[in-house]
Design a protein around this motif. Structure first.
Motif, PDB file in Angstrom:
ATOM      1  N   GLU A 116      27.254   7.467 110.950  1.00 51.25           N
ATOM      2  CA  GLU A 116      26.138   5.361 110.425  1.00 51.25           C
ATOM      3  C   GLU A 116      26.310   5.640 109.180  1.00 51.25           C
ATOM      4  O   GLU A 116      26.365   4.591 108.569  1.00 51.25           O
ATOM      5  CB  GLU A 116      24.539   5.179 111.596  1.00 51.25           C
ATOM      6  N   ASP A 117      26.671   7.153 107.779  1.00 52.72           N
ATOM      7  CA  ASP A 117      25.946   6.673 106.602  1.00 52.72           C
ATOM      8  C   ASP A 117      27.588   6.654 106.302  1.00 52.72           C
ATOM      9  O   ASP A 117      27.410   6.586 104.464  1.00 52.72           O
ATOM     10  CB  ASP A 117      25.683   8.263 105.903  1.00 52.72           C
ATOM     11  N   ILE A 118      28.496   6.375 107.100  1.00 55.10           N
ATOM     12  CA  ILE A 118      29.623   5.873 106.341  1.00 55.10           C
ATOM     13  C   ILE A 118      30.194   4.192 106.270  1.00 55.10           C
ATOM     14  O   ILE A 118      29.587   3.449 107.131  1.00 55.10           O
ATOM     15  CB  ILE A 118      31.189   6.564 107.328  1.00 55.10           C
ATOM     16  N   PRO A 119      30.130   4.152 105.729  1.00 56.78           N
ATOM     17  CA  PRO A 119      30.290   2.316 105.545  1.00 56.78           C
ATOM     18  C   PRO A 119      31.199   2.176 106.872  1.00 56.78           C
ATOM     19  O   PRO A 119      31.886   2.490 107.185  1.00 56.78           O
ATOM     20  CB  PRO A 119      31.084   2.113 104.163  1.00 56.78           C
ATOM     21  N   LEU A 120      30.854   0.497 107.325  1.00 57.30           N
ATOM     22  CA  LEU A 120      31.064   0.091 108.649  1.00 57.30           C
ATOM     23  C   LEU A 120      32.408  -0.300 108.159  1.00 57.30           C
ATOM     24  O   LEU A 120      33.075   0.393 109.936  1.00 57.30           O
ATOM     25  CB  LEU A 120      30.178  -1.483 108.879  1.00 57.30           C
TER      26      LEU A 120
ATOM     27  N   ARG B 160      37.336  15.415 115.562  1.00 56.23           N
ATOM     28  CA  ARG B 160      36.260  15.146 113.811  1.00 56.23           C
ATOM     29  C   ARG B 160      36.653  13.921 113.921  1.00 56.23           C
ATOM     30  O   ARG B 160      36.014  13.585 112.831  1.00 56.23           O
ATOM     31  CB  ARG B 160      37.055  16.315 113.054  1.00 56.23           C
ATOM     32  N   VAL B 161      37.784  13.353 113.571  1.00 55.72           N
ATOM     33  CA  VAL B 161      38.103  11.923 113.221  1.00 55.72           C
ATOM     34  C   VAL B 161      37.019  11.034 114.104  1.00 55.72           C
ATOM     35  O   VAL B 161      36.577  10.320 113.285  1.00 55.72           O
ATOM     36  CB  VAL B 161      39.632  11.946 113.819  1.00 55.72           C
TER      37      VAL B 161
ATOM     38  N   ASP C 182      30.035  15.959  99.629  1.00 58.55           N
ATOM     39  CA  ASP C 182      30.914  15.580  99.338  1.00 58.55           C
ATOM     40  C   ASP C 182      32.400  15.405  98.801  1.00 58.55           C
ATOM     41  O   ASP C 182      32.007  15.270  97.124  1.00 58.55           O
ATOM     42  CB  ASP C 182      30.941  14.039  99.663  1.00 58.55           C
ATOM     43  N   LEU C 183      32.853  16.257  98.948  1.00 59.89           N
ATOM     44  CA  LEU C 183      34.409  17.227  97.972  1.00 59.89           C
ATOM     45  C   LEU C 183      34.872  15.618  97.568  1.00 59.89           C
ATOM     46  O   LEU C 183      35.418  15.503  96.176  1.00 59.89           O
ATOM     47  CB  LEU C 183      35.060  18.203  98.467  1.00 59.89           C
TER      48      LEU C 183
ATOM     49  N   SER D 249      37.059  23.135 108.188  1.00 54.69           N
ATOM     50  CA  SER D 249      37.715  21.637 107.295  1.00 54.69           C
ATOM     51  C   SER D 249      36.453  20.691 107.194  1.00 54.69           C
ATOM     52  O   SER D 249      35.478  19.966 107.613  1.00 54.69           O
ATOM     53  CB  SER D 249      38.205  20.896 109.421  1.00 54.69           C
ATOM     54  N   ILE D 250      37.639  19.790 105.870  1.00 49.53           N
ATOM     55  CA  ILE D 250      36.811  18.343 105.913  1.00 49.53           C
ATOM     56  C   ILE D 250      38.002  17.104 105.972  1.00 49.53           C
ATOM     57  O   ILE D 250      39.580  17.493 105.712  1.00 49.53           O
ATOM     58  CB  ILE D 250      37.166  18.751 103.752  1.00 49.53           C
ATOM     59  N   LEU D 251      37.126  16.489 106.419  1.00 47.80           N
ATOM     60  CA  LEU D 251      37.826  14.605 106.493  1.00 47.80           C
ATOM     61  C   LEU D 251      36.996  14.135 105.843  1.00 47.80           C
ATOM     62  O   LEU D 251      35.777  13.932 106.109  1.00 47.80           O
ATOM     63  CB  LEU D 251      37.867  14.272 108.045  1.00 47.80           C
ATOM     64  N   GLY D 252      37.900  12.761 105.842  1.00 52.52           N
ATOM     65  CA  GLY D 252      36.636  11.816 105.712  1.00 52.52           C
ATOM     66  C   GLY D 252      37.728  10.417 104.454  1.00 52.52           C
ATOM     67  O   GLY D 252      39.197  10.268 105.149  1.00 52.52           O
TER      68      GLY D 252
END
Length: 700
Positions: free
Chosen positions: A42-46, A34-35, A683-684, A593-596
């Motif tokens: 690609e929606d997450i900053p580079l 999941r990590v 996004d929580l 599960s929430i990762l971010g």
């Protein structure tokens, strides 16, 4: 799901299926997957994607050093007992090998095909030596002679020079040379010095161009082996067993024994050999024979190796490629100025990193150190930062003549040396330092300040948390803390500290549940209580947030709760061996599960209680080690508004409109980021970051 419409009660079966548990090791690997999926998004900053690649690599190192090493130790000692999933150590090692090979290749592909090219598009390039122009090579020639050559030592392997020891997690070059006088081929190893950065930055083109350090060394091998012909060279890396084994019953000095064991950690048995994909069969054969590596332990991946070093790239000063800045707010309840008066007036619940650790927990201890009316401070430390203001406050308090008692857990994995140094510094300042309880790790998060208030009463101000007293991780770990001046909490925390520093067999407290004495019993009783409520037609529901869920007894109790008609919502960040949504077994159990951006670290337990919910927060995960082999503490949240806030947080995470991974009945995890119309789900963490009032219940 509303608790107002209770379904007809069900019958709880006496027997449960034998295949009701998944492999713990594979469950952990799926967490790391999941990590990796965050790095692929690609929606997450580079640069955040780059950091997730580094985290994946670092996580996998620790997995091999601890979990795989433990399985190999069980196999070697003949303890070939099947796990709860029914697999023996040999079966598990083969399954792990297959999954890790797949994930490592996927990780390398993400870097080579996605993140690397995307970095290049924004002017950040990781180049191999053959991609450099002449001015860049000239720059690196100078860099090598100034900063690398003095540190590098080549080790020949021949009849006079045995194969050198390869320390764990070191990056190395396997080199084959030919003597031009007699055409004899010889083998040598060059270790990449750990003092060097993972990537060397070129300053010939305005920055943003990097070269792996092993490429710089490889380009200068002719100077390390002068007069020899370089036939070939290949990078390789070894991971070793790094779990410490100290028999506390047989040692008179735990700290000294740990220091000796830390020296031996570098020399543990091999558990993984990483090599670049293009390594020759001849060189791989030498490494395999000399290191004693088995086929399943060899991992061929596209270079470069050791992508944990990408954290260096992720730290570049390019704010436009990162998450928006996060500025924690001061907890509203503590803005009045007098912190102790605020806590005395009402218990304060803080939520990090959205609410400031510095203006709450750090401030609490800093005031304790300087306030003349504070007479004593008691504190547990499991992990803290390198230049910890928490430790400095404890030292200041001791130097000011206050009674300071600190329990430092020197057995905190991979923080042993750091904690030993802190313990000695605290002792040198006059603090009473305790190293925990024999046979147990002290993992609870407690702080107590004893103050003589204006009314002449000696009052205890307590903090019970879910996270470490670590200012560095408090900026990126999600955690909860409860400040209280309630007499019952003060008595509980005093009793618990007395059991940690002295001799006590106290089991039951007023507002605490404490492991190993009674936490398992308390949780089982509450799960059983929900079963009784459901069977009687009363509101029944269980909500739990933990980092890991692997305890078989707790899981069986949750299965029986589901069978009885109890809705069970589980928010699990890491490893989970429970099977969710299996008809007749766990069809009322949902696992998310929430990762971010932030590492979800708090532990929350909510029991519906027939309509009068009971809410607990604390340090314990649902693992045998936490429930049976550690000192852990949960505290019951008594304030009605705070309970509603935490229940709202739990429901927000479990809502189908929230981005999360869902655990499927077959053990796979499915990521949900968009609804049926293709719109992005909430996004929580972003929602909480933007909610300055922290009225989480509004999102439920």
């Amino acid at each position: 799901m509303s608790t107002e419409s209770i379904p007809a009660p069900r019958t709880v079966t006496d027997t449960l299926p034998s295949d009701r548990f998944m492999d713990r090791e594979e469950g952990w690997l799926r967490f790391n997957q999941r990590v990796l999926e965050l790095a692929e998004d690609e929606d997450i900053p580079l640069l955040e994607r780059t950091r997730f690649l580094a985290i994946f690599s670092s996580n996998l190192d620790e997995f091999f050093m601890v979990r795989v090493a433990g399985l190999k130790r069980r196999e070697a000692t003949g303890l070939s007992v099947a796990s709860a999933s029914g697999h023996h150590p040999r079966d598990l090692l083969e399954r792990i090998s297959g999954v890790t090979h797949e994930l490592m290749l996927r990780h390398a592909a993400c870097f080579v095909r996605s993140v690397g090219p995307a970095l290049a598009e924004v002017g950040i390039r990781i180049l191999r030596w053959n991609e450099l122009d002449q001015p860049e090579r000239d720059f690196l020639h100078g860099y090598f002679h100034r900063s690398v050559y003095p540190l590098v030592t080549p080790f020949a392997v021949d009849s006079a020079h045995p194969f050198p020891y390869i320390s764990g997690r070191s990056l190395n070059l396997a080199v084959t040379v030919r003597d031009p006088r007699d055409e004899r081929r010889m083998f040598a190893r060059v270790k990449v010095p750990s003092a060097l950065p993972r990537f060397i930055e070129l300053d010939t083109a305005g920055g943003g161009r990097f070269v792996p350090v092993e490429d710089v060394i490889a380009a200068h091998l002719p100077q390390l082996f002068e007069g020899m012909q370089i036939v070939e060279h290949h990078a390789f890396r070894v991971t070793r067993n790094a779990d410490l084994e100290v028999d506390e019953d047989e040692t008179d000095d735990l700290v000294h024994s740990l220091e000796n064991e830390l020296l031996r950690r570098r020399f543990g048995p091999l558990v993984r050999l990483e090599v670049e994909q293009d390594i020759s069969d001849e060189v791989l054969g030498i490494l395999t024979a000399e290191l004693g590596a088995e086929e399943e332990e060899i991992h061929r991946v596209p270079g470069p190796l050791n992508l944990a070093g990408l954290a260096q790239i992720a730290d570049l000063d390019r704010p436009e490629l990162r998450y928006p800045p996060m500025v924690p707010v001061e907890p509203q309840a503590l803005t009045s100025g007098n912190l102790f008066a605020a806590i005395r007036a009402r218990e304060v619940l803080v939520h990090h990193p959205y609410e400031s650790f510095a203006t709450s927990t750090e401030r609490f201890l800093a005031l304790a150190a300087t306030a003349p009316d504070v007479v004593a401070v008691k504190q547990t430390l499991y992990r803290t930062s390198g230049d910890s203001p928490v430790v400095e406050s404890l030292i200041d308090a001791a130097r000011a003549g206050k009674e300071v008692v600190v329990l430092v857990e020197v057995k905190a994995r991979f923080d042993e040396q750091n904690n030993i140094e802190w313990a000695r510094k605290l002792e040198g300042a006059g603090c009473h330092v305790v190293y925990g309880v024999v046979g147990l790790k002290t993992h609870c998060k407690l702080s107590m300040v004893i103050r003589k208030d204006d009314d002449g009463v000696l009052r205890r101000y307590c903090h019970v948390g879910t996270g470490n007293y670590n200012p560095a991780t408090a900026r990126i770990y999600e955690d909860l803390g409860l400040f209280s001046a309630a007499s019952e909490v003060g008595q509980d925390v005093s009793d618990l500290f007395n059991s940690l520093t002295g001799f006590s067999r106290k089991r039951h407290y007023r507002r605490l549940m404490v492991a190993p004495a009674a936490l398992r019993e308390g949780l089982m009783q509450r799960i059983g209580g929900e079963i009784e409520h459901a069977l009687a037609g009363r509101p029944a529901r269980i909500r739990i947030k933990v980092n890991s869920l692997v305890d078989e007894e707790i899981i069986d109790a949750l299965y029986r709760a589901s069978q009885a008609g109890v809705d069970v919502d589980l928010w699990v960040r890491g490893s989970c061996v429970l099977r969710a949504g299996v008809p007749g077994l766990s069809d009322r159990i949902r696992v998310r599960s929430i990762l971010g951006r932030f590492l979800e670290h708090s532990r929350v337990f909510v029991f519906e209680g027939g309509g009068d919910p009971e809410v607990w927060i604390g340090s314990a995960d649902l693992m045998p080690r936490n429930l049976d082999r550690r000192v852990e503490a949960l505290i019951r949240v008594s304030d009605g508004e705070q309970r509603r806030r935490l229940i709202g947080l739990m429901d927000f995470a479990m809502d189908d409109g929230t981005t999360s991974w869902h655990l499927e009945p077959d053990g796979s995890w499915t990521r949900h980021t968009r609804d049926d119309q293709g719109r992005r789900l909430v996004d929580l963490q972003d929602a909480l970051r933007g909610d300055r009032r922290f009225r989480v219940v509004e999102h439920a």
